[in-house]
Design a protein around this motif. Structure first.
Motif: not given
Length: 307
Positions: A144-151
């Motif tokens: 969830x953390x990295x997907x929020x950052x990437x999105x």
């Protein structure tokens, strides 16, 4: 820089799904920049076509779907939520698993990106690429953390609000920092998923090639060595690595030739022999096809960068 194809994407932020309208494809920068990225949401079946080896460090994240990722001499099954780390000048290629549709982002960092930093910062952010394991299975909170950052980064690229390039560069550094901390923190989950017997056999053959590239290697000799018919070996190697067998032999020998051109003063004809090429004209042809320049140009270009 951007390809505008409207579609909808849903992403989980803090356990809540928020609607995001992202294009099917987004790009930032290009291969000449210290940092660039590619984002794709692909339908159907797809295998990577080019750039099996380059000087960039590559960070690949799979949002959805599944892929086979061949790196150096090993096949990794990659699933949604996996983070893939490819060092500079490492042979690699993604290929289809038979399951259609996938969504991925690739961040590329060249050496100039890290040259801009203090030594200790560069060393920290390069940590993921010095790790023995190339694929990390992330725990759910970290996904969830990295997907929020990437999105968030992709949203900046698509909207191009004032200062978006600053936001993208900042997010890229944070993504590298996230990967470094995942590798350094023992809570990360290494990818040790078992591959099929056929994939394991192909990994064995790829490792044999990487250890015996100086010797004469042909489809016929390898099929005898591993008790497989030439047609079956050729077809299975391509299926699991995404590379033709002869192509992989050529890439492996070219990589060694590049190393010798960078690190030694040996004559180019000698390097051709040490790298396993049968004759100099064949060496020049294969080297140029993968390096996009002649051996002489490769050596002189590398030495200009050092001075």
């Amino acid at each position: 820089m951007l390809i505008w194809i409207k579609s909808r994407k849903y992403c989980a932020y803090g356990g809540k799904k928020q609607r995001m309208d992202l294009n099917h494809e987004l790009r930032y920068g290009n291969a000449q920049h210290p940092f660039h990225l590619e984002y794709n949401r692909r339908k159907g079946h797809f295998s990577m076509a080019t750039d099996h080896m380059h000087r960039h460090y590559e960070l690949y994240y799979l949002f959805g779907g599944e892929r086979n990722y061949f790196i150096k001499n090993r096949i990794y099954p990659v699933r949604a939520g996996d983070l893939v780390l490819v060092p500079s000048n490492e042979v690699h290629k993604t290929s289809d698993t038979g399951v259609p549709n996938h969504e991925r982002i690739v961040l590329y960092f060249n050496t100039e990106y890290f040259d801009q930093m203090a030594d200790e910062e560069a060393e920290l952010l390069l940590t993921p690429f010095h790790n023995d394991n190339r694929v990390l299975h992330l725990a759910e909170p970290d996904k969830l953390r990295i997907e929020q950052l990437l999105y968030d980064m992709l949203r900046e690229i698509q909207d191009q609000s004032p200062g978006y390039e600053l936001a993208v560069r900042h997010a890229a550094a944070l993504t590298l920092l996230f990967a470094a901390r995942e590798v350094m923190n023992p809570k990360y989950l290494p990818s040790e998923e078992a591959v099929s017997p056929a994939a394991a056999r192909i990994t064995e053959i790829a490792r044999f090639i990487s250890e015996h590239y100086q010797e004469p290697l042909t489809l016929g000799s390898l099929s005898e060595q591993f008790y497989l018919s030439p047609s079956h070996l050729s077809r299975t190697f391509k299926k699991y690595t995404g590379l033709g067998l002869i192509e992989y032999i050529g890439i492996t020998r070219t990589k060694e030739a590049q190393r010798l051109l960078r690190e030694t003063d040996e004559r180019i004809t000698v390097i051709s022999e040490l790298s396993g090429f049968e004759n100099f004209s064949h060496f020049e042809k294969v080297f140029k096809s993968f390096s996009r320049m002649s051996p002489r140009s490769y050596r002189s270009g590398f030495r200009r960068k050092k001075t």
